[in-house]
Every structure is written in structure tokens, then in C-alpha cells.
Write an enzyme that holds these catalytic residues in place. Structure first.
Site, PDB file in Angstrom:
ATOM      1  N   ASP A 180       6.173  -5.780   6.688  1.00  0.00           N
ATOM      2  CA  ASP A 180       4.827  -5.193   6.720  1.00  0.00           C
ATOM      3  C   ASP A 180       3.901  -6.127   5.946  1.00  0.00           C
ATOM      4  OD1 ASP A 180       3.329  -2.212   5.176  1.00  0.00           O
ATOM      5  OD2 ASP A 180       2.566  -3.637   6.668  1.00  0.00           O
ATOM      6  N   SER A 181       3.724  -7.326   6.511  1.00  0.00           N
ATOM      7  CA  SER A 181       3.017  -8.385   5.787  1.00  0.00           C
ATOM      8  C   SER A 181       1.606  -8.579   6.339  1.00  0.00           C
ATOM      9  CB  SER A 181       3.780  -9.706   5.935  1.00  0.00           C
ATOM     10  OG  SER A 181       3.639 -10.183   7.267  1.00  0.00           O
TER      11      SER A 181
ATOM     12  N   PRO B  90      -0.110 -16.320   1.544  1.00  0.00           N
ATOM     13  CA  PRO B  90       1.246 -16.034   1.069  1.00  0.00           C
ATOM     14  C   PRO B  90       2.213 -15.609   2.174  1.00  0.00           C
ATOM     15  CG  PRO B  90      -0.279 -14.294   0.409  1.00  0.00           C
ATOM     16  CD  PRO B  90      -1.108 -15.397   0.995  1.00  0.00           C
TER      17      PRO B  90
ATOM     18  N   GLY C  37       8.693 -12.172  -0.600  1.00  0.00           N
ATOM     19  CA  GLY C  37       9.681 -11.604   0.336  1.00  0.00           C
ATOM     20  C   GLY C  37      10.548 -12.676   0.959  1.00  0.00           C
TER      21      GLY C  37
ATOM     22  N   ASP D   9       0.832  -1.220   0.000  1.00  0.00           N
ATOM     23  CA  ASP D   9       0.000   0.000   0.000  1.00  0.00           C
ATOM     24  C   ASP D   9       0.862   1.263   0.000  1.00  0.00           C
ATOM     25  OD1 ASP D   9      -0.552  -1.062   3.330  1.00  0.00           O
ATOM     26  OD2 ASP D   9       0.796   0.564   2.763  1.00  0.00           O
TER      27      ASP D   9
HETATM   28  N1  SAM Z   1      -0.314  -3.196   7.688  1.00  0.00           N
HETATM   29  C1  SAM Z   1      -0.949  -4.465   7.334  1.00  0.00           C
HETATM   30  C2  SAM Z   1      -0.969  -5.390   8.516  1.00  0.00           C
HETATM   31  O1  SAM Z   1      -0.292  -5.116   9.524  1.00  0.00           O
HETATM   32  O2  SAM Z   1      -1.667  -6.423   8.428  1.00  0.00           O
HETATM   33  C3  SAM Z   1      -0.229  -5.057   6.158  1.00  0.00           C
HETATM   34  C4  SAM Z   1      -0.524  -4.271   4.909  1.00  0.00           C
HETATM   35  S1  SAM Z   1       0.334  -4.711   3.453  1.00  0.00           S
HETATM   36  C5  SAM Z   1      -0.908  -4.361   2.289  1.00  0.00           C
HETATM   37  C6  SAM Z   1       0.444  -6.484   3.524  1.00  0.00           C
HETATM   38  C7  SAM Z   1       1.093  -6.993   2.250  1.00  0.00           C
HETATM   39  O3  SAM Z   1       1.837  -8.198   2.488  1.00  0.00           O
HETATM   40  C8  SAM Z   1       0.098  -7.357   1.126  1.00  0.00           C
HETATM   41  O4  SAM Z   1       0.194  -6.401   0.092  1.00  0.00           O
HETATM   42  C9  SAM Z   1       0.520  -8.752   0.672  1.00  0.00           C
HETATM   43  O5  SAM Z   1       0.469  -8.917  -0.747  1.00  0.00           O
HETATM   44  C10 SAM Z   1       1.945  -8.814   1.207  1.00  0.00           C
HETATM   45  N2  SAM Z   1       2.512 -10.170   1.342  1.00  0.00           N
HETATM   46  C11 SAM Z   1       1.943 -11.270   1.894  1.00  0.00           C
HETATM   47  N3  SAM Z   1       2.784 -12.321   1.818  1.00  0.00           N
HETATM   48  C12 SAM Z   1       3.925 -11.874   1.199  1.00  0.00           C
HETATM   49  C13 SAM Z   1       5.167 -12.469   0.839  1.00  0.00           C
HETATM   50  N4  SAM Z   1       5.424 -13.769   1.084  1.00  0.00           N
HETATM   51  N5  SAM Z   1       6.106 -11.703   0.234  1.00  0.00           N
HETATM   52  C14 SAM Z   1       5.857 -10.380  -0.015  1.00  0.00           C
HETATM   53  N6  SAM Z   1       4.701  -9.754   0.293  1.00  0.00           N
HETATM   54  C15 SAM Z   1       3.740 -10.501   0.902  1.00  0.00           C
END
Ligand code: SAM
Length: 275
Positions: free
Chosen positions: A155-156, A162, A138, A86
Site C-alpha cells: 500500500d505504497s 521513497p 519496506g 494511514d
Molecule cells: N493508498 C495510497 C495509494 O494507493 O497511493 C497509499 C497510501 S499510504 C499513506 C502510502 C505510504 O507508502 C506512505 O505513508 C509512504 O510513507 C509509504 N512508503 C513509500 N515508500 C515506502 C517504502 N520504501 N517503504 C515503506 N513505506 C513506504
């Protein structure tokens, strides 16, 4: 007739928001993505029916993930964000003039695309020349990185789908290797009301790898329970030992140099998780 969205934060408890309209919804390769306009919190990004960020309260989380490690490190130049599609954490990182390059690795390019379109106040800095946006896992990025970053921020999403690998001891060991010899990392580690085990396990795993391990909190009204935690692992610098002159002026709405330290003062039931 109003439309309402409820995020089930546990099987027995949830949070409900009045929705004015749905801006976009799709099943991406990795998750269900909804972007909705809410009456109370503005535009809201949902992934797999969980609130990710909202225009109204996003600054709390993004400032606290970014500024605690970036003010703790004396000269952060190369920063990595795992997830964070985001763009909010990137926006905060760029407030630090020492940062030469901020790399973002999010597995889902659709999150980046629709955040740019519907969350311009959050995602507006992703085109900055200091930012390198990559779409990828990641976990794999960390596995192939060594001695590369001063600060890493995870920040996942929740440890499902995933992101399931992003809360493992192996991942934290990979982060240790990807950091420079005085590097620092922070990961969002959910809430102590409904996810106490996740916090306790993360603290145990990180403490077995990093010489300095700390937990801090922030108040985020749209996240489960409203009390959010961040786990910090550091090879050299202690976030509670930051000198006064380190705190250069930046524009924030939640983070302050006083809160930098106060955020580590934990309610007893949270501190007990660390024992
Ligand atoms: N602030 C939020 C929270 O604390 O839950 C997280 C927001 S951010 C949009 C979360 C992001 O993590 C998503 O865009 C998702 O696609 C990403 N994500 C999930 N698994 C991932 C991975 N293995 N590698 C990279 N990004 C990942």
C-alpha cells in the site's frame, strides 16, 4: 474567498477540491505531507501533492486491498503491509479473526503520527494488540524476510521518491521469498488511463515470478482517473476459485463476495494491457 487544491494527475489534467482549512503541513525526511479539511471529502492526506486517502472514499481502496487476498487465502494468520501508514488497510485486516499478527512497515513515521491525529476513523486500529507498527523501508524489510507471511499488501505511494523500488521485479521476487509456500500478495498498481505501462510492466514481472497473476479494479473518485487497479500474485490459491463457505460475515461498505469475483472482470482496454 475559497481555497482550492489541484492535484495534477498528468501534466495536462488534474482534480480540484475546495479546502476549508489546512490542518498540518511539513516537509518530512521523505516527502511533503499535507493534511487538509476538504468540503466534499472530509479530511484528506496528501503526500507530495498527491491524494493518498480521504475520510469519505477511503473505504473503497482499503477494503479492496485487504479482503480480496484475505478471503482468497483459506487461513491467513500473519499479514504484512508495506506502506499503509494511514492505517486503513490494517483496520480492514483486523476484521478477519484468523489473523494473529498484522505487521505494518511505513518509511515515514510522520504519516502514522498525523493520520492518528487527523484521520481517527482510518488510523484508529494501529494500537490494536495484534498490530506491530514499524517505521522503516519496506524494501529492506522484504529483503530480510523469508517464509514469513501468508499475505503481503503493498500500500505504497507512486513509484517515485521513497517508493521507487517497490514496483521492481526484484521487489516482487523478494515478496515471493518473504511469503510462505502458499502465500498471496497484492500491490496497488495505479490507473489504466494515465499509467498503462506501470500496470503492464507489473503484470509481466509478477507473472514471471508467481504461478497465478491477476488484475482487479475498483472505483476511487479521488484517485487519478477514478479507476484504480490492484495486481495480485499467488503461489497456490486463485482468487476466482474461492468457495462460497469461505466468505464469513464482515462489515464493509464496498467489498462484497459478488464483487470479489466481479472486480476481476476488466474493461477491454484494460484487459488488453495484460496481453
Ligand atoms: N493508498 C495510497 C495509494 O494507493 O497511493 C497509499 C497510501 S499510504 C499513506 C502510502 C505510504 O507508502 C506512505 O505513508 C509512504 O510513507 C509509504 N512508503 C513509500 N515508500 C515506502 C517504502 N520504501 N517503504 C515503506 N513505506 C513506504
Amino acid at each position: 474567498m475559497s481555497l482550492w487544491f489541484t492535484e495534477k494527475q498528468t501534466e495536462n489534467f488534474g482534480i480540484t477540491a475546495k479546502i476549508n482549512k489546512t490542518l498540518h503541513t511539513e516537509q518530512t525526511e521523505f516527502q511533503k505531507l499535507d493534511m487538509v479539511e476538504t468540503e466534499e471529502f472530509g479530511n484528506m492526506l496528501l503526500l507530495d501533492d498527491m491524494v493518498m486517502t480521504t475520510e469519505k472514499d477511503e473505504f473503497v481502496y482499503h477494503e479492496m486491498v485487504a479482503h480480496v487476498p484475505l478471503f482468497t487465502h483459506p487461513n491467513p494468520e500473519h499479514v504484512l503491509v508495506v506502506g499503509g501508514g494511514d492505517g486503513g488497510v490494517i483496520r480492514e485486516i483486523l476484521k478477519h479473526p484468523s489473523v494473529k499478527k498484522a505487521t505494518l512497515v511505513d518509511i515515514d513515521g510522520k504519516v502514522i503520527e498525523y493520520s492518528k491525529k487527523y484521520l481517527p476513523t482510518i488510523a484508529g486500529q494501529l494500537e490494536d494488540p495484534r498490530v506491530d507498527v514499524q517505521v522503516g523501508d519496506g524494501f529492506m524489510h522484504i529483503a530480510k524476510s523469508e517464509n514469513a507471511y501468508d499475505v503481503i499488501m503493498v500500500d505504497s505511494t507512486e513509484p517515485v521518491g521513497p517508493a521507487v523500488n517497490l514496483f521492481t521485479k526484484g521487489f516482487y521476487a523478494g515478496i515471493y521469498k518473504a511469503l510462505k509456500e502458499d502465500g498471496i500478495f497484492v500491490a496497488q498498481t495505479d490507473n489504466p488511463w494515465f499509467k498503462a505501462d506501470l500496470i503492464a510492466n507489473a503484470q509481466r514481472d509478477v507473472a514471471e515470478i508467481f504461478p497465478i497473476t491477476r488484475l482487479y479494479t475498483a472505483n476511487i473518485p479521488t484517485y487519478p482517473s477514478g479507476l484504480w487497479t490492484f495486481t495480485l500474485g499467488s503461489k497456490k490459491y486463485d482468487p476466482l476459485e474461492v468457495s462460497e463457505e469461505r466468505f464469513h460475515e464482515i462489515e464493509t461498505k464496498y467489498y462484497t463476495k459478488e464483487l470479489h469475483k466481479a472486480a476481476f472482470a476488466l474493461p477491454k482496454f484494460v484487459a488488453d494491457l495484460l496481453k
